[in-house]
Design a protein around this motif. Sequence first.
Motif, PDB file in Angstrom:
ATOM      1  N   SER A  30      38.287  70.210 -17.719  1.00 20.57           N
ATOM      2  CA  SER A  30      39.119  69.026 -17.954  1.00 20.57           C
ATOM      3  C   SER A  30      38.261  67.851 -18.378  1.00 20.57           C
ATOM      4  N   GLU A  34      42.065  63.429 -18.945  1.00 17.79           N
ATOM      5  CA  GLU A  34      43.056  64.283 -18.297  1.00 17.79           C
ATOM      6  C   GLU A  34      43.126  64.044 -16.793  1.00 17.79           C
ATOM      7  N   ILE A  93      45.340  71.851 -14.866  1.00 16.35           N
ATOM      8  CA  ILE A  93      45.819  70.489 -15.140  1.00 16.35           C
ATOM      9  C   ILE A  93      47.332  70.421 -15.015  1.00 16.35           C
TER      10      ILE A  93
END
Length: 460
Positions: A30, A34, A93
């Motif tokens: 990530s 994010e 995520i």
Amino acid sequence: MLIGTVNFAGAVCISLQAPFYPQEAEAKGSTATEYGLVFGIFELVSFLSSPLFGKYLDTIGAKFTLTSGIFVAAVSCMLFGLLDLVIGHGEFIGLSFAVRIVEALGASAALTAAFAIIASEFPDSVGTTFATLETFYGVGYIVGPTIGGLLFLAGGYVLPFIVMGSMLAVVGVVTCFVLPASEAQKKPQASLLKMLAVPGVLLDSLVTTATAVSMGFYSATLEPHLRQFELSAALVGVMFIISGGVYAMFAPLVGRLIDRCCYAKRVVLFGGTFVIIGVSLVGPADFLPVPTSLWLCVLGLIIHGFGLSCLMVPTFSDAISSAVVAGFPDDLTTYGVVSGLWASSFALGAFVGPSVAGVLFDTVGFRQATYFIIAVHLLVVIGTALFLCCERRPPPRKLKTKTLEISMQASLLRLEESNGGNLIANLSHDRNRSPFPGVTRNKAGSDYGSIGSSFIEVAA
């Protein structure tokens, strides 16, 4: 104490992942953008959902809203601790966003219900009890990263979330048994737009948003600004605690003063001024001909924390007083809408503050970025000053509720004698019931004018 514990544990659950989640997210592939949005989505969801919880709080039931919100937040916190088992980047995520959104819904429901219950159960000291809750929440938010970091070192990624989620769940169980039951009532719900149409409520909401913007500004920019002093990680943590610690220290005192003698909006005026001074010193701002120094940063953060207490504490109790003066009922329906509006306003500022601060820091640097906060709070000071100038003068503060009741009965007795009616018989048939529906029962409210204005109008 029970609701204070809810606020403390909830704030810890919200902030405990700050020291180690970014590292875990980067290990999954990530980016900073994010996982930054994973943090920010919490405030955005709170901004959107809090007014709805507040609007229908009286219909759903305050106790049910509080306990169900606690359990949802607790389960979500524990589920967040299982995310390290997810392998793929997209799945990690996506689930982070999903769990964080549900956790925000639970926390918003619990926080909105807690503020409304406090206003209903402690009508004579709304400012003091609200400030006490804010102290619990502030301390939890401050020590949350420290607790999370220690538990992470002791047992890895999953332990902080399991421990704190379980603690919050236990508090929820205790709440079910200890908190008095509240019956859901089918009453007309107060309109949020009509509430915002009250000038005093609108001003309080804007002040709350501006204050949260100021708090969020430092969360994104203070650590990079302090790198020039080459401080250890522990000392950087202490610098973050200064402003919040001073706020937590002075919030109960400010709440007590508002309940006893001080008009809330005058306190807001002073709070905005102190925040401007504090923010100007931390940089320092370009218009101050002094170099950046550590002692100046410390002094500025202390003044900033005191200014926060003078801004955050008055807005809630004053919004309730303003709403009741405008004709809203003095019951849980109004308290729910006001608490939801307050939580939503704070969440909006907490979302906007770090976002704008990061952009300004990258483009113009810390010292010039502080002009944004100075401008925001300068508008707060000017808007509050104009409101105080245009506001109809409130009744004398020495005039208490009992004195007003006796005076009004005397006035009605004179009217009865002149008109030959029997007005007093219906007024005094039950002294245990309030003869004045819709009257603000807290002292700040009665000083504000809900009772005083009625008495003056009748006497006139």
